[in-house]
Write a protein that holds these residues in place. Sequence first.
Motif, short mmCIF file in Angstrom:
data_model
loop_
_atom_site.label_atom_id
_atom_site.label_comp_id
_atom_site.label_asym_id
_atom_site.label_seq_id
_atom_site.Cartn_x
_atom_site.Cartn_y
_atom_site.Cartn_z
N ALA A 55 -2.95 4.06 -2.44
CA ALA A 55 -3.01 3.16 -3.59
C ALA A 55 -2.68 1.75 -3.14
CB ALA A 55 -2.03 3.61 -4.68
N ARG A 56 -3.60 0.82 -3.38
CA ARG A 56 -3.40 -0.58 -3.03
C ARG A 56 -2.83 -1.34 -4.23
NH1 ARG A 56 -8.08 1.09 -2.45
NH2 ARG A 56 -8.98 -0.24 -4.06
N ASP A 57 -1.93 -2.26 -3.96
CA ASP A 57 -1.41 -3.13 -5.00
C ASP A 57 -2.37 -4.30 -5.12
OD1 ASP A 57 -0.05 -4.72 -6.75
OD2 ASP A 57 1.64 -5.11 -5.43
N SER B 177 -7.88 1.27 -7.73
CA SER B 177 -6.94 0.94 -6.66
C SER B 177 -6.61 2.14 -5.78
CB SER B 177 -5.63 0.41 -7.25
OG SER B 177 -5.86 -0.77 -7.98
N VAL B 178 -7.07 3.34 -6.18
CA VAL B 178 -6.68 4.57 -5.49
C VAL B 178 -7.87 5.14 -4.71
CG1 VAL B 178 -5.82 6.93 -5.78
CG2 VAL B 178 -4.99 5.11 -7.27
N ALA C 122 -0.09 3.79 -9.45
CA ALA C 122 -1.10 2.72 -9.38
C ALA C 122 -1.42 2.25 -10.78
CB ALA C 122 -2.36 3.23 -8.69
N THR D 29 0.85 -1.19 0.00
CA THR D 29 0.00 0.00 0.00
C THR D 29 0.88 1.24 0.00
OG1 THR D 29 -1.78 -1.12 1.18
CG2 THR D 29 -1.78 1.27 1.26
N THR D 30 0.67 2.10 -0.98
CA THR D 30 1.40 3.36 -1.07
C THR D 30 0.54 4.47 -0.51
OG1 THR D 30 2.51 2.62 -3.09
CG2 THR D 30 2.52 4.99 -2.65
#
Length: 76
Positions: free
Chosen positions: A72-74, A42-43, A37, A18-19
Amino acid sequence: MHTVRGEATAAWSLVDGTTRLSVGVPVGATAEVHVPAAARSSVTARDGAVFVRSDRGFIVYEVPHGGWEFVARDDG
């Protein structure tokens, strides 16, 4: 970073895929924020951040002055 409008800030962290991206935009300015992302879904961005486009691994938002956080999730 000092700009003609005042101080702009940016910081990020990457933990467990997770960013988190934090951005500070000075009064009287707008910013284009490129969030790393693969997909817009994802954001997470708060209300007021306007989606602009997807651009080669980034989801791009435009924001007015203030403090902003993007997550932002991977999903891969």
